[in-house]
Structure formats: C-alpha cells, structure tokens
Design an enzyme around this catalytic site. Structure first.
Site, mmCIF file in Angstrom:
data_model
loop_
_atom_site.group_PDB
_atom_site.id
_atom_site.type_symbol
_atom_site.label_atom_id
_atom_site.label_comp_id
_atom_site.label_asym_id
_atom_site.label_seq_id
_atom_site.Cartn_x
_atom_site.Cartn_y
_atom_site.Cartn_z
ATOM 1 N N TYR A 135 -20.355 -10.553 -7.564
ATOM 2 C CA TYR A 135 -19.117 -9.945 -7.070
ATOM 3 C C TYR A 135 -18.979 -8.514 -7.545
ATOM 4 C CZ TYR A 135 -17.068 -13.453 -4.226
ATOM 5 O OH TYR A 135 -16.839 -14.281 -3.169
ATOM 6 N N ARG A 144 -20.837 -6.249 -5.305
ATOM 7 C CA ARG A 144 -20.100 -6.095 -4.037
ATOM 8 C C ARG A 144 -18.846 -5.235 -4.235
ATOM 9 N NH1 ARG A 144 -18.472 -11.452 -1.487
ATOM 10 N NH2 ARG A 144 -18.050 -10.138 0.308
ATOM 11 N N GLN A 192 -9.932 -11.368 7.669
ATOM 12 C CA GLN A 192 -10.620 -12.227 6.701
ATOM 13 C C GLN A 192 -11.285 -11.366 5.637
ATOM 14 O OE1 GLN A 192 -13.000 -15.447 8.941
ATOM 15 N NE2 GLN A 192 -12.441 -13.978 10.488
ATOM 16 N N ASN A 193 -11.250 -10.056 5.834
ATOM 17 C CA ASN A 193 -11.966 -9.172 4.912
ATOM 18 C C ASN A 193 -11.206 -8.988 3.612
ATOM 19 O OD1 ASN A 193 -13.875 -8.988 6.817
ATOM 20 N ND2 ASN A 193 -13.335 -6.938 7.531
ATOM 21 N N HIS A 217 -7.904 -13.657 2.993
ATOM 22 C CA HIS A 217 -8.797 -14.103 1.911
ATOM 23 C C HIS A 217 -8.675 -13.260 0.645
ATOM 24 C CE1 HIS A 217 -11.578 -16.119 5.154
ATOM 25 N NE2 HIS A 217 -10.442 -16.756 4.986
ATOM 26 N N CYS A 246 -5.991 -13.679 -13.568
ATOM 27 C CA CYS A 246 -6.411 -14.611 -14.603
ATOM 28 C C CYS A 246 -6.497 -16.013 -14.004
ATOM 29 C CB CYS A 246 -5.412 -14.590 -15.755
ATOM 30 S SG CYS A 246 -5.863 -15.725 -17.089
ATOM 31 N N THR A 257 -16.143 -11.129 13.841
ATOM 32 C CA THR A 257 -16.140 -12.388 13.084
ATOM 33 C C THR A 257 -16.946 -13.450 13.826
ATOM 34 O OG1 THR A 257 -14.794 -14.246 12.274
ATOM 35 C CG2 THR A 257 -13.785 -12.870 13.983
ATOM 36 N N SER A 258 -17.710 -14.229 13.057
ATOM 37 C CA SER A 258 -18.516 -15.292 13.664
ATOM 38 C C SER A 258 -17.646 -16.504 14.006
ATOM 39 C CB SER A 258 -19.630 -15.711 12.697
ATOM 40 O OG SER A 258 -19.058 -16.128 11.474
HETATM 41 P P1 NAD Z 1 -19.577 -13.291 9.289
HETATM 42 O O1 NAD Z 1 -20.501 -12.568 8.382
HETATM 43 O O2 NAD Z 1 -19.668 -14.749 9.367
HETATM 44 O O3 NAD Z 1 -19.794 -12.720 10.767
HETATM 45 C C1 NAD Z 1 -19.886 -11.359 11.040
HETATM 46 C C2 NAD Z 1 -19.802 -11.172 12.546
HETATM 47 O O4 NAD Z 1 -19.699 -9.772 12.805
HETATM 48 C C3 NAD Z 1 -21.026 -11.680 13.304
HETATM 49 O O5 NAD Z 1 -20.580 -12.460 14.409
HETATM 50 C C4 NAD Z 1 -21.717 -10.395 13.768
HETATM 51 O O6 NAD Z 1 -22.341 -10.551 15.024
HETATM 52 C C5 NAD Z 1 -20.551 -9.435 13.883
HETATM 53 N N1 NAD Z 1 -20.883 -8.022 13.708
HETATM 54 C C6 NAD Z 1 -21.885 -7.482 12.954
HETATM 55 N N2 NAD Z 1 -21.842 -6.147 13.021
HETATM 56 C C7 NAD Z 1 -20.776 -5.823 13.807
HETATM 57 C C8 NAD Z 1 -20.205 -4.583 14.239
HETATM 58 N N3 NAD Z 1 -20.720 -3.430 13.829
HETATM 59 N N4 NAD Z 1 -19.132 -4.628 15.051
HETATM 60 C C9 NAD Z 1 -18.596 -5.800 15.451
HETATM 61 N N5 NAD Z 1 -19.096 -7.001 15.081
HETATM 62 C C10 NAD Z 1 -20.174 -7.010 14.257
HETATM 63 O O7 NAD Z 1 -18.128 -12.794 8.890
HETATM 64 P P2 NAD Z 1 -16.709 -13.512 8.989
HETATM 65 O O8 NAD Z 1 -16.601 -14.210 10.293
HETATM 66 O O9 NAD Z 1 -15.726 -12.490 8.576
HETATM 67 O O10 NAD Z 1 -16.677 -14.695 7.902
HETATM 68 C C11 NAD Z 1 -17.277 -14.661 6.652
HETATM 69 C C12 NAD Z 1 -16.446 -14.537 5.409
HETATM 70 O O11 NAD Z 1 -17.020 -13.404 4.859
HETATM 71 C C13 NAD Z 1 -14.986 -14.220 5.434
HETATM 72 O O12 NAD Z 1 -14.365 -15.190 4.680
HETATM 73 C C14 NAD Z 1 -14.848 -12.864 4.666
HETATM 74 O O13 NAD Z 1 -13.860 -12.981 3.660
HETATM 75 C C15 NAD Z 1 -16.154 -12.699 3.985
HETATM 76 N N6 NAD Z 1 -16.761 -11.346 3.930
HETATM 77 C C16 NAD Z 1 -15.982 -10.233 3.897
HETATM 78 C C17 NAD Z 1 -16.566 -8.974 3.851
HETATM 79 C C18 NAD Z 1 -15.671 -7.743 3.797
HETATM 80 O O14 NAD Z 1 -14.566 -7.824 3.257
HETATM 81 N N7 NAD Z 1 -16.097 -6.621 4.345
HETATM 82 C C19 NAD Z 1 -17.961 -8.848 3.875
HETATM 83 C C20 NAD Z 1 -18.742 -10.024 3.900
HETATM 84 C C21 NAD Z 1 -18.123 -11.266 3.929
#
Ligand code: NAD
Length: 239
Positions: A64, A67, A97-98, A115, A123, A183-184
C-alpha cells in the site's frame, strides 16, 4: 449518435457517474484488471483483503505504501477534469470506487468515495484518523494508542460504510442518466449501481476501451479511453 448523446446529457435532470480504476489509468495509476492491470503482477487477493492485513500487516502496508506514493504524486487527467467541468452545465454526482482522491482534486464537488481514501489512515482500534501523507519508517505504523494503523480503504471482505452506500443508492435510483467509466463492474456492491439506475429508466452509457459484463445492458457504449472521450462531450457545452 454523438449529437444525440450530448443532447441527452443537456436535457438530463440528474447525471450520475460511476467510476473505477480505469479513469485514473491515464494519470499513471495502474488498474486492477484489464491490460497492464495490477492483477497481472501481484495476487491482489493476497494483499487487498482484511484477512491478508491481519495475517501479514507488514507486507500489506509495504504494498500500500508503494501505491500511496504513486497516487500522492498523480494528477487528475482530462477525464477527471471533464467530469468536474460538466458541473457548470448540468447536475452531476460522482460515485467512485477509486481511492486516489483525483475527482475531488479535479474540482468535482459532489463525490462519494465508496471505497475510502488511500492517503487517509486510521487506527484499527481507537478513533484516530488523519488525511496527510505520512512518511513511515517502519511497517506496520503504530498509533499513539499502541495499536496498528491502516489505510482508510475498504478491503475485499469488508462492508462499505453504511452512510456512504445509502447515499450512493439514492443518487443511483434518482438519476436519469448514468455514465459508467473505467470499471470492470465485477466488484460488489458497486456493480449493482447501474441496476438501481435502470429501475428508474435511466439512460446508461459505458466509457471503456474493453467490454464489461454489463455491456449488453448499456444503451450506448464508447470504446475509447476516458481522457479522450469525456472532454469531447464536454467541449460541446462551451459553444
Ligand atoms: P478494474 O481494475 O477491475 O477495471 C478497470 C477497468 O478500466 C477495465 O474494465 C479496463 O478495461 C478499464 N480501463 C482501463 N484503462 C482505461 C481508460 N484509460 N479509460 C477508461 N477505461 C479504462 O477496476 P474497478 O472496476 O475500479 O475495480 C477494482 C477495485 O480497484 C476498486 O475497488 C478500486 O477501489 C480499486 N482500485 C482503485 C484504483 C484507484 O484508486 N485509482 C486503482 C486500482 C484499483
């Protein structure tokens, strides 16, 4: 079709964006899935879970922290900025979700962080929490109360904060347009938000270079990246 979509955006009473890791990909933050996603390099299920944290807090913290450092230096890209600008013309809410804080940094004022935030720490036992970028010398960092600190994110296996999720459901159920970006749609319960919108007969648009499991339910899909497609829509409002 482009004109039809911009016309629909213009006439919408309430637009809800549901965003995921993909919108921040063009800010240099890797996604979990998809091309170059973090899943390919790490077994995220061994790191982003509550069980993993209590089994090996040092390993999870080290991952973490890497990241956090990457996210801390990241900047909003044209996709985040376009959503923030759209607020000038229509009623916009962002359900993300980010955990990177980039929507708020871009200027969006109505953001639900489903999230949590990777920069915020809390804590595991007492009420302490803080939102500044601490530099820790040892992992896991320890709170003044003597217990372990953790990033204030929702891990797999944990529920979403009740108030945040309730708010998200209300926004999704009331919108007449939902734009689902990067988002996937495999992480629950966030992936149910389009269903709430559909029950209100909302128009669903997906912005994603790849298909998702809900693609067949979309009214329109844009197969391009968010930093390219979202500014194109917003630019039509400036004229
Ligand atoms: P995911 O990684 O499962 O899916 C990412 C999606 O984004 C895919 O479908 C992909 O095809 C698409 N994608 C990739 N590049 C793109 C672009 N340039 N423009 C548009 N779409 C694009 O992510 P998710 O569905 O958010 O779920 C995963 C979990 O990951 C969440 O709970 C989130 O909290 C966490 N996460 C967050 C971050 C962040 O805060 N930036 C980064 C990684 C994971």
């Amino acid at each position: 079709m482009f004109e039809e979509i911009t016309d629909r955006i213009r006439k919408s009473n309430k637009i809800v964006f549901v965003t995921g890791a993909g919108i921040s990909q063009e800010s240099g933050i890797p996604t979990f899935r998809g091309k170059d996603g973090l899943w390919r390099k790490y077994n995220v299920m061994q790191l982003a879970t509550i069980d993993a944290f209590y089994e090996n807090p040092q390993l999870v913290w080290e991952w973490y922290n890497e990241r956090r450092e990457n996210i801390f230096t990241a900047k909003p890209n044209p996709g985040h900025k376009a959503i923030a600008e759209l607020e000038k013309y229509v009623n916009v809410t962002v359900l993300t979700q980010n955990i990177d804080g980039l929507h708020k940094m871009a200027g969006s004022s109505n953001v639900c962080e489903l999230h949590g935030s990777i920069i915020r720490i809390k804590c595991t036992v007492c009420d302490f929490n803080d939102e500044i970028m601490h530099e820790f010398e040892k992992f896991p960092p320890i709170c003044k109360c003597g217990n372990i600190l953790r990033p204030d994110v929702v891990w797999f296996g944990e529920p979403l904060p009740k108030d945040v999720w309730q708010k998200a459901i209300i926004h999704a159920s009331q919108c007449d347009m939902m734009i689902i970006v990067g988002t996937s749609l495999v992480v629950s319960p966030a992936n149910t938000l389009p269903i709430y919108a559909k029950q209100n007969n909302a128009f669903l648009i997906e912005v994603n270079p790849e298909k998702t499991i809900l693609t067949p339910d979309m009214d329109f899909s844009i197969r391009n990246t968010s930093a390219i497609s979202l500014p194109e829509f917003v630019s039509t409002f400036r004229k």
